[in-house]
Design a protein around this motif. Structure first.
Motif, PDB file in Angstrom:
ATOM      1  N   THR A  80      94.678 -18.789  84.389  1.00  0.00           N
ATOM      2  CA  THR A  80      94.378 -19.494  85.633  1.00  0.00           C
ATOM      3  C   THR A  80      92.937 -19.277  86.046  1.00  0.00           C
ATOM      4  N   ASP A  81      92.487 -18.031  85.981  1.00  0.00           N
ATOM      5  CA  ASP A  81      91.115 -17.709  86.373  1.00  0.00           C
ATOM      6  C   ASP A  81      90.086 -18.415  85.501  1.00  0.00           C
ATOM      7  N   ILE A  82      90.398 -18.532  84.211  1.00  0.00           N
ATOM      8  CA  ILE A  82      89.469 -19.245  83.328  1.00  0.00           C
ATOM      9  C   ILE A  82      89.278 -20.677  83.808  1.00  0.00           C
ATOM     10  N   ALA A  83      90.381 -21.336  84.105  1.00  0.00           N
ATOM     11  CA  ALA A  83      90.302 -22.718  84.565  1.00  0.00           C
ATOM     12  C   ALA A  83      89.525 -22.823  85.870  1.00  0.00           C
ATOM     13  N   GLU A  84      89.816 -21.927  86.799  1.00  0.00           N
ATOM     14  CA  GLU A  84      89.226 -22.041  88.132  1.00  0.00           C
ATOM     15  C   GLU A  84      87.749 -21.681  88.137  1.00  0.00           C
ATOM     16  N   PHE A  85      87.395 -20.593  87.456  1.00  0.00           N
ATOM     17  CA  PHE A  85      86.001 -20.165  87.441  1.00  0.00           C
ATOM     18  C   PHE A  85      85.134 -21.123  86.639  1.00  0.00           C
ATOM     19  N   VAL A  86      85.629 -21.504  85.473  1.00  0.00           N
ATOM     20  CA  VAL A  86      84.854 -22.428  84.647  1.00  0.00           C
ATOM     21  C   VAL A  86      84.674 -23.755  85.377  1.00  0.00           C
ATOM     22  N   GLY A  87      85.730 -24.231  86.038  1.00  0.00           N
ATOM     23  CA  GLY A  87      85.643 -25.485  86.765  1.00  0.00           C
ATOM     24  C   GLY A  87      84.622 -25.448  87.885  1.00  0.00           C
TER      25      GLY A  87
END
Length: 459
Positions: free
Chosen positions: A149-156
């Motif tokens: 989840t964090d990967i998606a949110e931070f990268v986004g």
């Protein structure tokens, strides 16, 4: 870290309400222990439950928890999966977005109901009723889901900053962390302020995509055809699973039960039923807004990219940004970047709250919220630093989330059908049957995806 021996709720926005708001016989009424804004909300909630506030005024004190949960349903992972699906397959997978949103309504209402009925969140109930070995396993897989989840949110969010302000991706990711810390700090000023900021960010996302749909001028017949179920090869199944993973989010299944467990507490079974009816409206409104946003994303990609044969544009959010500016003009690219940034900032904060619920609930341990934010953002920063394709990382992170759904959903179904645990809020048979069907569909899609990926079945 020492085991948390108390039964206090985790450090979530609901944690300030630790006793019944109706227990006037208590030596010190709970309203005296909360911030002024929260006290007004609690007093208004009491009036609503007593029937002295009706209509919108009666509903208002109960709105909020579902909007925090809804942020996860419009996170950057949704941008990636919906844009990729629309560009590659046109309107074909609109029905998947709609079905996933209906699933989300059912699942989030059950999670909210569990918190209201038991004053315990889902991980805490798991800890009470499952073995320690099972709980450790559930905690580990939930932490893996949190990292995805964090990967998606931070990268986004980092991509959003890069697109809007021409900042390199890694510094943009660091700035995202600062923004997430700032939003999390709001909970020290009360749950209502955090809810207001989250709702405002959702409003930004809704406004941005509504304008883009008007600019895209999509095909009405194409949209109608997209609601007829069907697939087109293995890749469409992969994107469908990603859409479900990005829509039915495991970490907010855990979080929603924590947001309702002590926010407004019913003493009697009748009060609990009334609170749940209010919360059900909250869920329908918030999830409907999130569903419309997701449909808009796919429609924009289908009408702008697929119709022009640009089937690979959706795989890269930077290309999406540039193509929107080229083909729609009127600052459509800027609107997309603003929505992406608002999505990443808000969802990263909500993901941290969910992670705290998971750790405290499953294994009875707690770490400072800001330390957790620092730890969980590290994998996302590594992904950015080593140069992994950020858009591809977003899509794959959503597939990981989809595989985590059954481990949250199956226990939720088991608990919500237990009359001894849920009291008058126990699931009806039809609700349980619908939830079982949702779980079966998700698990079947995942098994099919694995089999087709490894060549065990032909598509």
């Amino acid at each position: 870290m020492a085991p948390d021996r108390t039964e206090e709720p985790p450090d979530a926005p609901s944690s300030r309400l630790t006793a019944s708001v109706h227990d006037r016989s208590a030596p010190e009424h709970p309203i005296d222990d909360v911030l002024p804004g929260e006290a007004r909300v609690l007093e208004a909630a009491q009036e609503s439950l007593a029937g002295r506030r009706r209509g919108i005024r009666g509903l208002w004190p109960f709105l909020g928890p579902a909007f925090i949960a809804a942020v996860a349903y419009v996170d950057p992972g949704n941008f990636a999966t919906n844009m990729a699906a629309g560009a590659r397959f046109g309107y074909l997978l609109l029905w998947v977005v709609l079905a996933a949103n209906l699933m989300a309504m059912l699942v989030q209402s059950m999670s909210a109901k569990l918190g209201i009925a038991t004053r315990r969140n889902l991980p805490e109930v798991c800890r009470d009723r499952f073995s320690r070995r099972t709980n450790v396993f559930l905690w580990i897989q939930a932490e893996v889901v949190a990292m995805a989840t964090d990967i998606a949110e931070f990268v986004g969010a980092a991509i959003g900053l890069q697109l809007l302000f021409n900042i390199a991706l890694f510094p943009a990711a660091l700035l995202t962390g600062v923004g997430a810390f700032a939003i999390l700090a709001l909970q020290s000023r009360g749950f209502r302020r955090l809810e207001a900021v989250i709702a405002a960010l959702i409003g930004v996302i809704v406004g941005a995509f509504a304008l883009q749909v008007l600019m895209a001028n999509p095909s009405r017949s194409g949209i109608a055809g997209g609601f007829v179920p069907g697939f087109s090869g293995t890749e469409s199944v992969l994107l469908a699973v990603g859409i479900i993973g990005a829509t039915v989010m495991p970490h907010v299944i855990y979080l929603h039960s924590a947001l309702t467990q002590t926010r407004i507490v019913g003493v009697t079974e009748e009060e609990k039923r009334r609170i749940f009816r209010f919360e059900l409206v909250d869920v329908v409104i918030a999830m409907s807004i999130a569903g419309v946003v997701n449909l808009c994303m796919l429609i924009i990609a289908a009408s702008t990219f697929h119709g022009r044969g640009l089937i690979d544009v959706g795989d890269d959010l930077t290309q999406v940004y540039e193509a929107l500016g080229t083909y729609l003009g009127a600052h459509a690219d800027t609107l997309f970047g603003i929505a992406l940034l608002a999505s990443g900032l808000s969802s990263s904060s909500v993901g941290t709250l969910a992670g705290q619920v998971v750790m405290q609930g499953f294994i009875g341990r707690r770490i400072p919220l800001f330390l957790r934010r620092l730890v969980t953002m590290t994998p996302a920063l590594i992904v950015v630093a080593v140069g992994i394709d950020p858009s591809r990382a977003l899509v794959l992170s959503q597939v990981v989330l989809s595989f985590g759904i059954p481990f949250a959903l199956v226990p939720l179904i088991l608990f919500c059908r237990n009359a001894g645990l849920m009291g008058s809020l126990v699931n009806r048979r039809t609700t349980t049957a619908a939830a079982v069907l949702v779980a079966a569909v998700i698990i079947s899609l995942n098994v099919f995806l694995l089999a087709s990926t490894f060549g065990l079945v032909a598509v």
